[in-house]
Design an enzyme around this catalytic site. Structure first.
Site: not given
Length: 246
Positions: A104-107, A190
């Site tokens: 995943r990549l943060d928003k 994160h």
């Protein structure tokens, strides 16, 4: 040339449902092969040579799909969410609803996101055993001191875990900010932001520029491209799905 496949297997791989669901479709009489209604789920077909349709919709057999997306900020890395997801950016890919992002990549994070429907490859790429490297371009507050760089390269205690050693390269130093590249082999929540905040350099901007053997390159933001055969082979070799000599 494709080998012959069972009709139910072909339809399932092509996104028409589970094997149980597609068997129901077939027995219901909604499937035709070369214009002839087929009600036998075990009927063998060659998707490269024969015209197969479900309720008049052509079947496009794409078993494995591999692509990279240059994720912009503002999108959630998920297949479903009340907010905009990265799947909206690939909605013109055939059977895109069968695909899923790997990791995943943060928003608010940009960069390379690998998307596929290959569950085994996805599992290995995210498993700690394979130590798949992920490299990021980062703009941070202030200047990264030599001591902070050393801490990142040794491992930083972040409360619930100690980060594995990172590779850090300072690219450019400005008056109040710095540009760096950092490579890690983990993917905790994160993590990059937490590591840099811990050493006193909060993140201003974050972009993933490589994932395993894949590189973002000059792919425009918000766009995607399919991997070529060589890229897929390299990715599989890196996690033991193909022999290194293959």
């Amino acid at each position: 040339m494709a080998s012959k496949l069972r009709l139910d297997k072909l339809l399932s791989e092509s996104g028409f449902g589970t094997r149980k669901e597609v068997k129901y479709l077939i027995k219901k009489g909604t499937v035709t092969v070369n214009g002839e209604q087929i009600k036998d789920p075990g009927f063998k077909v060659d998707p490269e040579k024969e015209k197969i349709e479900v309720n008049g919709e052509p079947v496009i057999h794409i078993k494995d799909i591999y692509l990279i997306l240059h994720k912009p900020a503002g999108y959630i890395t998920s297949t479903k969410d009340k907010e905009a997801t990265v799947m909206e950016l690939i909605s013109d890919v055939p059977r895109f609803e069968k695909l899923f992002p790997v990791g995943r990549l943060d928003k608010d994070t940009e960069g390379l996101l690998f998307i596929t429907n290959d569950g085994e490859l996805a599992h290995r790429l995210t498993h700690p055993k394979w130590k798949v490297p992920k490299r990021y371009y980062v703009v941070i507050e202030g200047k990264l001191s030599e001591n902070s760089k050393n801490l990142l390269e040794k491992g930083v205690k972040l409360g619930d875990f100690i980060s594995k050693p990172a590779k850090v390269k300072v690219i450019k130093v400005h008056e109040n900010t710095s540009e760096i590249e950092i490579e890690i082999t983990e993917g905790k929540y994160h993590q990059i932001k937490r590591m840099l905040k811990k050493v006193g350099n909060p993140v201003i901007y974050l972009k993933r520029i490589s994932f395993g053997t894949l590189k973002l390159g000059k792919l425009p933001k918000g766009e995607y491209r399919f991997l070529n055969d060589e890229e897929v082979k390299k990715l599989k070799k890196a996690v033991g799905l193909l022999p290194a000599s293959n």
